[in-house]
Design a protein around this motif. Structure first.
Motif, PDB file in Angstrom:
ATOM      1  N   GLU A 162      16.954  -8.448 -12.333  1.00  0.00           N
ATOM      2  CA  GLU A 162      16.488  -9.805 -12.043  1.00  0.00           C
ATOM      3  C   GLU A 162      16.589 -10.644 -13.320  1.00  0.00           C
ATOM      4  O   GLU A 162      16.189 -10.212 -14.400  1.00  0.00           O
ATOM      5  N   LEU A 163      17.115 -11.861 -13.169  1.00  0.00           N
ATOM      6  CA  LEU A 163      17.353 -12.717 -14.330  1.00  0.00           C
ATOM      7  C   LEU A 163      16.560 -14.019 -14.277  1.00  0.00           C
ATOM      8  O   LEU A 163      16.779 -14.913 -15.083  1.00  0.00           O
ATOM      9  N   GLY A 164      15.637 -14.120 -13.316  1.00  0.00           N
ATOM     10  CA  GLY A 164      14.856 -15.344 -13.196  1.00  0.00           C
ATOM     11  C   GLY A 164      15.449 -16.304 -12.184  1.00  0.00           C
ATOM     12  O   GLY A 164      16.635 -16.220 -11.833  1.00  0.00           O
ATOM     13  N   ASP A 165      14.634 -17.234 -11.689  1.00  0.00           N
ATOM     14  CA  ASP A 165      15.066 -18.234 -10.707  1.00  0.00           C
ATOM     15  C   ASP A 165      15.675 -17.578  -9.468  1.00  0.00           C
ATOM     16  O   ASP A 165      16.639 -18.104  -8.887  1.00  0.00           O
ATOM     17  N   ASN A 166      15.148 -16.416  -9.084  1.00  0.00           N
ATOM     18  CA  ASN A 166      15.608 -15.670  -7.909  1.00  0.00           C
ATOM     19  C   ASN A 166      17.004 -15.077  -8.075  1.00  0.00           C
ATOM     20  O   ASN A 166      17.563 -14.546  -7.111  1.00  0.00           O
ATOM     21  N   CYS A 167      17.580 -15.186  -9.250  1.00  0.00           N
ATOM     22  CA  CYS A 167      18.939 -14.685  -9.474  1.00  0.00           C
ATOM     23  C   CYS A 167      18.915 -13.281 -10.065  1.00  0.00           C
ATOM     24  O   CYS A 167      18.000 -12.917 -10.791  1.00  0.00           O
ATOM     25  N   ASN A 168      19.961 -12.510  -9.756  1.00  0.00           N
ATOM     26  CA  ASN A 168      20.134 -11.207 -10.384  1.00  0.00           C
ATOM     27  C   ASN A 168      21.549 -11.100 -10.936  1.00  0.00           C
ATOM     28  O   ASN A 168      22.335 -12.050 -10.868  1.00  0.00           O
ATOM     29  N   THR A 169      21.866  -9.957 -11.478  1.00  0.00           N
ATOM     30  CA  THR A 169      23.170  -9.793 -12.125  1.00  0.00           C
ATOM     31  C   THR A 169      24.311 -10.004 -11.143  1.00  0.00           C
ATOM     32  O   THR A 169      25.320 -10.642 -11.466  1.00  0.00           O
ATOM     33  N   ARG A 170      24.175  -9.456  -9.944  1.00  0.00           N
ATOM     34  CA  ARG A 170      25.247  -9.597  -8.950  1.00  0.00           C
ATOM     35  C   ARG A 170      25.551 -11.066  -8.666  1.00  0.00           C
ATOM     36  O   ARG A 170      26.719 -11.484  -8.704  1.00  0.00           O
ATOM     37  N   GLU A 171      24.514 -11.850  -8.397  1.00  0.00           N
ATOM     38  CA  GLU A 171      24.741 -13.254  -8.062  1.00  0.00           C
ATOM     39  C   GLU A 171      25.315 -14.033  -9.245  1.00  0.00           C
ATOM     40  O   GLU A 171      26.103 -14.963  -9.067  1.00  0.00           O
ATOM     41  N   THR A 172      24.924 -13.634 -10.448  1.00  0.00           N
ATOM     42  CA  THR A 172      25.454 -14.295 -11.646  1.00  0.00           C
ATOM     43  C   THR A 172      26.956 -14.048 -11.782  1.00  0.00           C
ATOM     44  O   THR A 172      27.730 -14.963 -12.104  1.00  0.00           O
ATOM     45  N   VAL A 173      27.397 -12.823 -11.516  1.00  0.00           N
ATOM     46  CA  VAL A 173      28.826 -12.506 -11.595  1.00  0.00           C
ATOM     47  C   VAL A 173      29.604 -13.219 -10.494  1.00  0.00           C
ATOM     48  O   VAL A 173      30.710 -13.728 -10.724  1.00  0.00           O
ATOM     49  N   LEU A 174      29.027 -13.299  -9.300  1.00  0.00           N
ATOM     50  CA  LEU A 174      29.694 -14.010  -8.208  1.00  0.00           C
ATOM     51  C   LEU A 174      29.938 -15.473  -8.568  1.00  0.00           C
ATOM     52  O   LEU A 174      31.005 -16.024  -8.298  1.00  0.00           O
ATOM     53  N   GLU A 175      28.950 -16.099  -9.191  1.00  0.00           N
ATOM     54  CA  GLU A 175      29.133 -17.495  -9.595  1.00  0.00           C
ATOM     55  C   GLU A 175      30.173 -17.600 -10.710  1.00  0.00           C
ATOM     56  O   GLU A 175      31.034 -18.485 -10.687  1.00  0.00           O
TER      57      GLU A 175
END
Length: 223
Positions: free
Chosen positions: A78-91
């Motif tokens: 979890e990276l904060g603001d409901n985001c995690n590593t997977r979603e960060t890479v997708l963006e």
């Protein structure tokens, strides 16, 4: 986003459905697909540097899988603001990506550099660990602390995470480059540079066959 870079595979699966386009059909395949924009995947060394790193890697037989579990490599962080590593890479790896209030990618375009397939639904993608978690376990990560394994599984500062087609990711599994190479040969140079950089940074070993194949793949780099 700067804070995300402070977070430092068995291939990482995204938990998506079978690949498909926006209408639920088959993905498109493009021979000249470029994938993530140049420079978005961090830490990929130049070919000459990768060759130097490869020469310095310790050669050793693969270790045992005894004690291995994906749970030994906690992901996705979890990276904060409901985001995690997977979603960060997708963006990072997509174009025109829109996310909902829960940080999930709801639209965008992604090209899988492993096989040239293009997607408009994130469900067709997995987040691949360039060096799979199980491969890392067999080449030294079994001796690491849980904290270090978590950093490895969520590393956003090296070329360890990449959004690719679920088909290619699951075909790769936990195999090394001597056993599996990206179907798209135009990506071999980048793949070898990325694999070598990750193993070099983390002090992981390579097998003799793995080292030989990486050298062959680096020979595809333009001089």
């Amino acid at each position: 986003m700067a804070a995300l870079l402070a977070v430092a595979g068995c291939a990482g699966q995204g938990g998506g459905t079978a690949p498909g386009d926006a209408k639920g059909g088959r993905p498109t395949v493009s021979g000249d697909a470029k994938g993530p924009s140049a420079g978005t995947v961090p830490g990929i060394p130049a070919a000459d540097k990768a060759r130097t790193q490869l020469a310095r890697l310790k050669v050793a037989p693969q270790g045992s899988m005894t004690g291995y579990s994906r749970d030994r490599f906690p992901h996705w962080a979890e990276l904060g603001d409901n985001c995690n590593t997977r979603e960060t890479v997708l963006e990072r790896d997509g174009r025109d990506v829109r996310r909902d209030a829960r940080c999930r990618a709801v639209s965008g375009t992604w090209t899988s550099v492993y096989d040239g397939r293009t997607f408009t639904k994130a469900s067709g993608l997995d987040i691949d660990h360039t060096v799979p978690l199980a491969n890392a376990w067999r080449s030294g990560a079994n001796t690491w602390t849980q904290e270090k394994r978590k950093a490895f599984a969520n590393d956003l500062t090296r070329p360890q995470l990449l959004a690719v087609s679920a088909v290619s990711n699951r075909s790769k599994g936990d195999q090394g480059p001597d056993e599996w190479q990206p179907p798209s040969k135009t990506y071999w140079c980048t793949y070898a540079r990325s694999w070598t950089a990750v193993k070099s940074f983390y002090g992981l070993t390579v097998t003799k066959a793995e080292k030989t194949t990486l050298g062959t793949m680096l020979d595809t780099c333009r001089r």
